[in-house]
Design a protein around this motif. Sequence first.
Motif, PDB file in Angstrom:
ATOM      1  N   TRP A 124       0.680  -1.209  -0.016  1.00  0.00           N
ATOM      2  CA  TRP A 124       0.026   0.094   0.022  1.00  0.00           C
ATOM      3  C   TRP A 124       0.983   1.504   0.031  1.00  0.00           C
ATOM      4  CZ3 TRP A 124      -4.706  -0.157  -1.317  1.00  0.00           C
ATOM      5  CH2 TRP A 124      -5.589  -1.365  -1.343  1.00  0.00           C
ATOM      6  N   SER A 125       2.092   1.195  -0.052  1.00  0.00           N
ATOM      7  CA  SER A 125       2.734   2.233  -0.027  1.00  0.00           C
ATOM      8  C   SER A 125       3.657   2.283  -1.440  1.00  0.00           C
ATOM      9  CB  SER A 125       4.151   2.383   0.919  1.00  0.00           C
ATOM     10  OG  SER A 125       4.910   1.412   0.647  1.00  0.00           O
ATOM     11  N   ASP A 126       4.152   3.593  -1.903  1.00  0.00           N
ATOM     12  CA  ASP A 126       4.936   3.721  -3.015  1.00  0.00           C
ATOM     13  C   ASP A 126       6.555   3.450  -2.696  1.00  0.00           C
ATOM     14  OD1 ASP A 126       2.935   4.578  -5.330  1.00  0.00           O
ATOM     15  OD2 ASP A 126       2.509   6.180  -3.431  1.00  0.00           O
ATOM     16  N   GLY A 127       6.828   3.718  -1.526  1.00  0.00           N
ATOM     17  CA  GLY A 127       7.996   3.355  -1.048  1.00  0.00           C
ATOM     18  C   GLY A 127       8.068   3.083   0.480  1.00  0.00           C
ATOM     19  N   TYR A 128       9.059   2.185   1.152  1.00  0.00           N
ATOM     20  CA  TYR A 128       9.078   2.061   2.357  1.00  0.00           C
ATOM     21  C   TYR A 128      10.381   2.270   2.862  1.00  0.00           C
ATOM     22  CZ  TYR A 128      10.020  -2.958   1.680  1.00  0.00           C
ATOM     23  OH  TYR A 128      10.763  -3.921   1.342  1.00  0.00           O
ATOM     24  N   ILE A 129      10.633   2.820   4.205  1.00  0.00           N
ATOM     25  CA  ILE A 129      12.065   2.618   4.916  1.00  0.00           C
ATOM     26  C   ILE A 129      11.912   1.823   6.471  1.00  0.00           C
ATOM     27  CG2 ILE A 129      13.734   4.142   5.807  1.00  0.00           C
ATOM     28  CD1 ILE A 129      13.099   6.349   3.952  1.00  0.00           C
ATOM     29  N   LEU A 130      12.562   0.574   6.471  1.00  0.00           N
ATOM     30  CA  LEU A 130      12.540  -0.024   7.399  1.00  0.00           C
ATOM     31  C   LEU A 130      13.727   0.645   8.552  1.00  0.00           C
ATOM     32  CD1 LEU A 130      12.447  -3.740   6.491  1.00  0.00           C
ATOM     33  CD2 LEU A 130      10.709  -2.647   7.599  1.00  0.00           C
ATOM     34  N   THR A 131      13.252   0.818   9.668  1.00  0.00           N
ATOM     35  CA  THR A 131      14.197   1.583  10.746  1.00  0.00           C
ATOM     36  C   THR A 131      13.996   0.817  11.941  1.00  0.00           C
ATOM     37  OG1 THR A 131      14.730   3.762  11.294  1.00  0.00           O
ATOM     38  CG2 THR A 131      12.454   3.270  11.481  1.00  0.00           C
ATOM     39  N   LEU A 132      14.642   1.346  13.108  1.00  0.00           N
ATOM     40  CA  LEU A 132      14.659   0.851  14.232  1.00  0.00           C
ATOM     41  C   LEU A 132      13.401   1.349  15.034  1.00  0.00           C
ATOM     42  CD1 LEU A 132      18.319   0.826  15.563  1.00  0.00           C
ATOM     43  CD2 LEU A 132      17.098  -0.841  14.504  1.00  0.00           C
ATOM     44  N   ASP A 133      12.872   0.675  15.982  1.00  0.00           N
ATOM     45  CA  ASP A 133      11.813   0.855  17.076  1.00  0.00           C
ATOM     46  C   ASP A 133      12.491   0.678  18.180  1.00  0.00           C
ATOM     47  OD1 ASP A 133       9.384   1.133  18.657  1.00  0.00           O
ATOM     48  OD2 ASP A 133       8.297   0.728  16.560  1.00  0.00           O
ATOM     49  N   ASP A 134      11.747   0.574  19.220  1.00  0.00           N
ATOM     50  CA  ASP A 134      12.333   0.164  20.558  1.00  0.00           C
ATOM     51  C   ASP A 134      13.289  -0.982  20.515  1.00  0.00           C
ATOM     52  OD1 ASP A 134      11.007   2.163  21.647  1.00  0.00           O
ATOM     53  OD2 ASP A 134       9.503   1.217  22.445  1.00  0.00           O
ATOM     54  N   LEU A 135      14.585  -1.155  21.024  1.00  0.00           N
ATOM     55  CA  LEU A 135      15.158  -2.292  20.749  1.00  0.00           C
ATOM     56  C   LEU A 135      15.052  -3.190  21.855  1.00  0.00           C
ATOM     57  CD1 LEU A 135      18.866  -0.588  19.824  1.00  0.00           C
ATOM     58  CD2 LEU A 135      17.270  -1.871  18.418  1.00  0.00           C
ATOM     59  N   ASN A 136      14.474  -2.667  23.208  1.00  0.00           N
ATOM     60  CA  ASN A 136      14.179  -3.730  24.484  1.00  0.00           C
ATOM     61  C   ASN A 136      15.415  -4.625  24.371  1.00  0.00           C
ATOM     62  OD1 ASN A 136      11.680  -2.222  24.650  1.00  0.00           O
ATOM     63  ND2 ASN A 136      10.752  -3.596  23.148  1.00  0.00           N
ATOM     64  N   ALA A 137      16.338  -4.393  24.781  1.00  0.00           N
ATOM     65  CA  ALA A 137      17.669  -5.117  25.092  1.00  0.00           C
ATOM     66  C   ALA A 137      18.347  -5.961  23.941  1.00  0.00           C
ATOM     67  CB  ALA A 137      17.544  -6.060  26.245  1.00  0.00           C
ATOM     68  N   VAL A 138      17.573  -5.820  22.707  1.00  0.00           N
ATOM     69  CA  VAL A 138      18.146  -6.321  21.593  1.00  0.00           C
ATOM     70  C   VAL A 138      19.319  -5.405  20.927  1.00  0.00           C
ATOM     71  CG1 VAL A 138      17.589  -6.940  19.055  1.00  0.00           C
ATOM     72  CG2 VAL A 138      16.032  -7.786  20.914  1.00  0.00           C
ATOM     73  N   SER A 139      20.435  -5.896  20.551  1.00  0.00           N
ATOM     74  CA  SER A 139      21.482  -4.993  19.920  1.00  0.00           C
ATOM     75  C   SER A 139      21.127  -4.494  18.722  1.00  0.00           C
ATOM     76  CB  SER A 139      22.772  -5.797  19.796  1.00  0.00           C
ATOM     77  OG  SER A 139      22.647  -6.641  18.845  1.00  0.00           O
ATOM     78  N   HIS A 140      21.786  -3.297  18.659  1.00  0.00           N
ATOM     79  CA  HIS A 140      21.669  -2.425  17.074  1.00  0.00           C
ATOM     80  C   HIS A 140      22.039  -3.238  16.155  1.00  0.00           C
ATOM     81  CE1 HIS A 140      22.536   0.210  14.100  1.00  0.00           C
ATOM     82  NE2 HIS A 140      22.027   1.500  14.879  1.00  0.00           N
ATOM     83  N   GLU A 141      23.028  -3.926  16.126  1.00  0.00           N
ATOM     84  CA  GLU A 141      23.423  -4.953  15.306  1.00  0.00           C
ATOM     85  C   GLU A 141      22.658  -6.063  14.937  1.00  0.00           C
ATOM     86  OE1 GLU A 141      25.502  -4.223  17.872  1.00  0.00           O
ATOM     87  OE2 GLU A 141      26.796  -2.788  16.852  1.00  0.00           O
ATOM     88  N   ASP A 142      22.126  -6.741  15.823  1.00  0.00           N
ATOM     89  CA  ASP A 142      21.076  -7.916  15.921  1.00  0.00           C
ATOM     90  C   ASP A 142      19.623  -7.343  15.026  1.00  0.00           C
ATOM     91  OD1 ASP A 142      23.080  -9.633  16.815  1.00  0.00           O
ATOM     92  OD2 ASP A 142      21.851  -9.582  18.751  1.00  0.00           O
ATOM     93  N   MET A 143      19.400  -6.452  15.401  1.00  0.00           N
ATOM     94  CA  MET A 143      18.047  -6.005  15.162  1.00  0.00           C
ATOM     95  C   MET A 143      18.350  -5.298  13.456  1.00  0.00           C
ATOM     96  SD  MET A 143      14.844  -5.418  15.121  1.00  0.00           S
ATOM     97  CE  MET A 143      14.488  -5.562  16.918  1.00  0.00           C
ATOM     98  N   THR A 144      19.203  -4.792  13.239  1.00  0.00           N
ATOM     99  CA  THR A 144      19.701  -4.319  11.852  1.00  0.00           C
ATOM    100  C   THR A 144      19.759  -5.385  10.947  1.00  0.00           C
ATOM    101  OG1 THR A 144      20.956  -2.122  12.551  1.00  0.00           O
ATOM    102  CG2 THR A 144      21.199  -3.168  10.426  1.00  0.00           C
ATOM    103  N   ALA A 145      20.302  -6.607  11.479  1.00  0.00           N
ATOM    104  CA  ALA A 145      20.441  -8.025  10.800  1.00  0.00           C
ATOM    105  C   ALA A 145      19.100  -8.655  10.572  1.00  0.00           C
ATOM    106  CB  ALA A 145      21.360  -8.919  11.663  1.00  0.00           C
ATOM    107  N   ALA A 146      18.146  -8.358  11.433  1.00  0.00           N
ATOM    108  CA  ALA A 146      17.004  -8.902  11.292  1.00  0.00           C
ATOM    109  C   ALA A 146      16.103  -8.174  10.145  1.00  0.00           C
ATOM    110  CB  ALA A 146      16.436  -8.946  12.599  1.00  0.00           C
ATOM    111  N   LEU A 147      16.205  -6.865  10.335  1.00  0.00           N
ATOM    112  CA  LEU A 147      15.666  -6.161   9.258  1.00  0.00           C
ATOM    113  C   LEU A 147      16.187  -6.521   7.796  1.00  0.00           C
ATOM    114  CD1 LEU A 147      15.662  -2.394  11.024  1.00  0.00           C
ATOM    115  CD2 LEU A 147      13.822  -3.787  10.890  1.00  0.00           C
ATOM    116  N   SER A 148      17.529  -6.543   7.679  1.00  0.00           N
ATOM    117  CA  SER A 148      17.880  -7.255   6.405  1.00  0.00           C
ATOM    118  C   SER A 148      17.648  -8.328   5.867  1.00  0.00           C
ATOM    119  CB  SER A 148      19.477  -7.204   6.728  1.00  0.00           C
ATOM    120  OG  SER A 148      20.094  -5.629   6.890  1.00  0.00           O
TER     121      SER A 148
END
Length: 490
Positions: A392-416
């Motif tokens: 339903w969008s013409d373009g989307y950007i996945l980004t961070l929400d609350d990490l809740n003790a998940v590391s920045h690296e692990d969440m970025t890897a999950a997004l990828s």
Amino acid sequence: MKINKVFELLNIAPQPFTKLGLEKDITGITDDSRQVSPGQVFTAVEGHEADGHDYILEACRNGAALIVGSKKPENIPVPFLYVEHPRRALGILAAAFYQYPARDKRIIGVTGTNGKTTITHLLHHLLESSGFSCGRFGTVGNYMNGKSVEGFQTTPGVVDLHKCLYESRDDVIVMEVSSHGLDQHRLEGVSFDITIFTNLQQDHLDYHPSMEEYFKAKSKLFFMMKERGQAIIHVDDPWGDRLSNLLRGEGLAVTSIGGNDACDIQIDEVSDEGIRFLEGGKPSYYPTPIAGVYNSYNTLQACTAAAYLGVSKGTMVDALESFPGIPGRFEQYSMPNGAHVIIDYAHTADSIRHILQTAARQFDGNITHVFGFRGNRDESKRPSMLQASAEWSDGYILTLDDLNAVSHEDMTAALSKLHEEEGRAHGRIIPDRTSAIKTAVEAGGEGDVIIITGKGHETYKQSYQRPFSSDRETIVNLRNEMKTDVHQYQ
């Protein structure tokens, strides 16, 4: 309230070693050992992150007169009372200590996956506009005795809830009721005059084992009604239809709302602007003060509840026209480059689809969606959320929400990983939330829409490249920056 009353309330015979202290006055009830003061009852509750039984000695040192729990400790200097369900016992004791305050008020409980906050805010406004004094407990702050009350989650802890009801001078209390709150007995001892069910979508399956268990938790609210309590249920939702049939089978009063001819309130036509319906065979209409078809349904349920308290349709229509909106719910901003920004709390596939569809109907430009996922939360809903955004969008950007003790690296890897498996070519990943928002807004042009979901009114829990505390603050500061350099958009 004396200690012997505790035994009576919990239907337990006093044990020999407690008899000498049965006439002692209780000064309070708590499940937080840090808040114990002399003469209080400490109830040890086992939670998901901490076990209150581990803090019994601390409670004793702070002056607890009695310990209630399900794991008997050794060598403590005060009496211990064993119960099978400490959470339920805590609610029973809190209700009694504060003299059952819910009995003397009209209480409205709203549950469902989406729409709780909107309905409670609408109801609060409708009732206050018609002369009631109204308290409100929920996700976007709590309001009591004409002022804000800070420091609670969506459904307050049971002791805080009874304390607030005891201190409230309001005629009516409207509250959001979460499945967690129901499952954890945070509403023990509260009975409701009106209960409202909005819908049930996939959510919170990091907590509930299945949708069936999620439904069962939500359903508990409707068996907590007063003798003449009234349930208002949206039956176009299949879970709502099931709930309506269940309650009718138990002889409980139900007002069904939906498109079926058999509904008590039959929806005739619904749009972003309002909802037409038949009630008792008579046609009627309510305008919707917040954009979106889903908000038209929310408006109808809120007005139906207000009508049960005697508010006239004319009064409600006037009040809806003056509704001030809700922080973080379809909150709109116009930017110097001609783009529009919408900030919303949407955090399920269904709510994301609704808000993107609403924006597509209202604006002619391209839609860019900025959103993410919370760490240590229901991962099973992530693919459907991304699919809704991609469709339903013409373009989307996945980004961070609350990490809740998940590391920045692990969440970025999950997004990828998710983007690779479920994404589309018109999507991208920018982990820093403030940078993602800036990128989306600056790429927009006249009539384009940037929709930022997931956080809504909430503040950020981690720091980003730009020193802002929320989506709203990020947008307001970005708008001001763009105004000082407005020539680049001319």
